[in-house]
Design an enzyme around this catalytic site. Sequence first.
Site, PDB file in Angstrom:
ATOM      1  N   ASP A  55       1.080  -1.175   0.153  1.00  0.00           N
ATOM      2  CA  ASP A  55      -0.349  -0.199   0.240  1.00  0.00           C
ATOM      3  C   ASP A  55       0.975   1.679  -0.055  1.00  0.00           C
ATOM      4  OD1 ASP A  55       1.589   0.093   2.739  1.00  0.00           O
ATOM      5  OD2 ASP A  55      -0.833  -1.062   2.785  1.00  0.00           O
ATOM      6  N   HIS A 398       0.530  -9.031  -3.881  1.00  0.00           N
ATOM      7  CA  HIS A 398      -0.537  -8.060  -3.437  1.00  0.00           C
ATOM      8  C   HIS A 398       0.777  -6.628  -3.460  1.00  0.00           C
ATOM      9  CE1 HIS A 398      -4.336  -6.573  -1.390  1.00  0.00           C
ATOM     10  NE2 HIS A 398      -3.521  -5.843  -0.642  1.00  0.00           N
ATOM     11  N   ASP A 438      -1.048 -18.063  -5.627  1.00  0.00           N
ATOM     12  CA  ASP A 438      -0.119 -16.218  -5.968  1.00  0.00           C
ATOM     13  C   ASP A 438      -1.356 -15.822  -6.532  1.00  0.00           C
ATOM     14  OD1 ASP A 438       1.329 -14.213  -6.677  1.00  0.00           O
ATOM     15  OD2 ASP A 438       2.021 -16.200  -8.917  1.00  0.00           O
ATOM     16  N   GLU A 447       1.168 -10.197  -0.111  1.00  0.00           N
ATOM     17  CA  GLU A 447       1.893  -9.138  -0.056  1.00  0.00           C
ATOM     18  C   GLU A 447       3.433  -8.465   0.039  1.00  0.00           C
ATOM     19  OE1 GLU A 447       0.504  -5.350   1.727  1.00  0.00           O
ATOM     20  OE2 GLU A 447      -1.028  -7.046   2.888  1.00  0.00           O
TER      21      GLU A 447
END
Length: 456
Positions: A55, A398, A438, A447
């Site tokens: 993020d 991710h 995956d 992530e």
Amino acid sequence: MFFFRLLDATLLFYEAQRSGRLPSDQRVKWRNDSALLDGKDAGIDLTGGYYDAGDYLKFIFPLTFSLTEICYGGLDFFEGYVLADKTHHLDQMIRWGTDWLIKAHPNNNTLYVQVGISEVDNNYWGPDTGIPMPRPSFFVSNLKPGTDVMADAAAAFASCSVLYREKFKDTEYAATLQRHAEALFSVAETALPQQTYQTVVPAATGCYESTGYLDELAWGAAWMYRMTNNPIYAAKASHYVSEYSKLERGSIILPVTWDDKTGLVYILMAGLTQGTAEGVQWQALAEKFGNFVIHAPKPCAFTSGGMYYCYGYSGDDTSVVAANAAFAMNLLANNMDNWLKNNRYSTSMTNTLENETRGKIEAYRSFALRQVRYLLGDNPEKTPYVVGVHPNSPTNPHSSLAAGGRSTDRIDTDPLKEAHILLGALVGGPDKNDRFQDLRSNWRQNEVYTHLFFFL
């Protein structure tokens, strides 16, 4: 040569995670300048640093642990960086983090510990050109203490100060880092009440909550001792470990994570006090921790495929726990190897003692090697959990940065193929049954994180 390429890939991953205005020699060309208003709400410049994971949030607590590990590894394994011709990129990687830490510590009493909030950021899935606002800044101070995060930041400043002084020979930068370390550790010790930082920064709750502050105080004191050679810090490290042991009733040993550094405190202090009465006690603690790791008693175990897994700690990032354990065991083995070399001609060095010590060294290094091999593909899934280093590596980490999509509802299919290869990223890893999916939406396993550096 594979390990040299792997090291370069890991350093490239950190370049991919850079925030702020990117330099002209940026090697990851698909990244853009980003988050150029960070800190504006507080009237200071908090641009730069690293995005924590998949993020666009920035957190001091896990970052300082990463930087301390990296500088610790740089001190112990610097020759490897030299052989790989990567000392320049190691320097760049660390400075990008420590320069931001300096910004986040604008005066002796204040440390900014988070930029952005999960409620906003986690609802965005898109490129670095559209990072959502607001991105508020959060701090701790002598009036709003965050004992753990301040002590942890002091450890990062101190460990990297030693690395710059002893290996990079940059005494001016080392002195700057030392000043920040001394100021932060002083506030961590004296600001009352001593408490976990999420007490005053509730935005960290659910992200990187700290379970206590005594291990960070011990960790900070140990690195202050390494940096200054002042015995008062050795005494402080011993005191805080003793208090931690009382709190945990002396019987609990925990794996190394960004939230618990106690095992690394034992190893660091054992290495720093060899040949002294205190060193005998620290070595006993270090070996007790080493035996805990390599034999994996509860709450830890080995998966059927051989991965070191600790219940309650490995759930969201199994790779992190296994890699940290491997790193710790390599450090402990190095310490004991150095002790053997320094005592080779001592009359107290009997054949039995030497053989026992060599056996322990072999056990620690064997454990570390097994974990590294597992993470690089010697596992039931035949999957190296580092992105881009093998045809079987994860292809859908991710990562909002790398994915190329714009829909939170179609993370796995928009686009079908990840837009960018996040080379060198170590993903969360398999579950307790060695299984791995995956998928971008599978953030628990896929992530990426900057609070782990993949040590060789």
